[in-house]
Design an enzyme around this catalytic site. Sequence first.
Site, PDB file in Angstrom:
ATOM      1  CE  LYS A  53       2.507 -17.981  45.757  1.00 36.57           C
ATOM      2  NZ  LYS A  53       3.589 -16.756  45.837  1.00 36.57           N
ATOM      3  CD  GLN A  97       5.468 -15.228  43.351  1.00 32.78           C
ATOM      4  OE1 GLN A  97       4.222 -15.235  43.814  1.00 32.78           O
ATOM      5  NE2 GLN A  97       6.215 -15.992  43.276  1.00 32.78           N
ATOM      6  CG  ASP A 120       4.553 -13.942  50.350  1.00 31.74           C
ATOM      7  OD1 ASP A 120       4.257 -15.098  50.502  1.00 31.74           O
ATOM      8  OD2 ASP A 120       4.628 -13.482  49.340  1.00 31.74           O
TER       9      ASP A 120
HETATM   10  N1  GUN Z   1       9.062 -16.126  44.955  1.00 30.64           N
HETATM   11  C1  GUN Z   1       9.855 -17.266  45.482  1.00 30.64           C
HETATM   12  N2  GUN Z   1       8.920 -17.815  46.274  1.00 30.64           N
HETATM   13  C2  GUN Z   1       7.933 -16.821  46.735  1.00 30.64           C
HETATM   14  C3  GUN Z   1       7.200 -16.759  47.766  1.00 30.64           C
HETATM   15  O1  GUN Z   1       7.152 -17.572  48.697  1.00 30.64           O
HETATM   16  N3  GUN Z   1       6.388 -15.634  47.736  1.00 30.64           N
HETATM   17  C4  GUN Z   1       6.474 -14.611  46.818  1.00 30.64           C
HETATM   18  N4  GUN Z   1       5.704 -13.579  46.928  1.00 30.64           N
HETATM   19  N5  GUN Z   1       7.233 -14.732  45.926  1.00 30.64           N
HETATM   20  C5  GUN Z   1       8.151 -15.723  45.890  1.00 30.64           C
END
Ligand code: GUN
Length: 307
Positions: A53, A97, A120
């Site tokens: 990211k 995350q 998110d």
């Molecule tokens: N864990 C698994 N998928 C995601 C996601 O799309 N965003 C975040 N923040 N954590 C995750």
Amino acid sequence: MPARLIDGKSLAALVRASLGGAVASLAARGVRPGLAAVLVGDDPASRVYVRNKVLACEGTGLRSELHEFPEDASEGRVLDCLAALNADSRVHGILVQLPLPKGFDAERVLEAVSPAKDVDGFHAASLGALVRGRPGFVPGTPAGILRMLEHAAVPIAGAHAVIVGRSTIVGKPTALLLLQRDATVTICHSKTPDLPAVCREADILVAAIGRAAMITADYIRPGATVIDVGMNRIDSRDEAARIYRGSAEKLAAFDRKGSVLVGDVHPLDVGGRAAAYTPVPGGVGPLTIAMLMVNTVGSRERRPAVC
Ligand code: GUN
């Protein structure tokens, strides 16, 4: 006819390139959209996702910052960090995350992200807007799935979409987005009787269960579109040999790397049944990140013009 591969990597590059104009016009005013990522603990997969990211931000012209906490950090420290990021005018998007380490109240942490920066889309306000069909941040994976279906010109209105997995971050929001496009949607889970038979009803089959290669040929209606959300790292050679049914070529690839990434859909079966499918890796994953970039740039653009 051979199955069509829906190439997430090149579509993600197109999506990110489409942000170039907005990023350039903000840059001309001296503004760079900023994303803050919060990572707690040492989960190796989470570390890779967060690094990707941050790299995507660099490649798209966005500013990024990473806030790391050890596994045994207190929830209070993480909440304090989120409060500071909420107040920081250089930060337009915040992601925490997941999963968080044991002992954390994920609900409380996610609710501590300002809804105005919830790129998110996991805050109750964002999910509520989605249920109501109102504008708001849509989680990256479901938004990416829709973008892939549109790009591949897969008919959605009137189609029967079957989603395997009822998570709040993938299964449920994907169902809502497909419903908004007039699909008939079935969500399946561990208690669904005769899962293969239900999946065989699908024109669009979305696998989001987190179990390597579980969706075998008998789950897939010939001609269906199959979207594979799974990212399961296999580092046991026996497990790889079972999944690849002893294929020497596939096992040689495993031996070179010492592990392999496998989706929830069986990689040897899908091509012989589906009309179109997303690969793992290089399918849904890159789109999830591209949609996060879209949300972050959108977050900055929607702010009042105060800089
Ligand atoms: N864990 C698994 N998928 C995601 C996601 O799309 N965003 C975040 N923040 N954590 C995750």
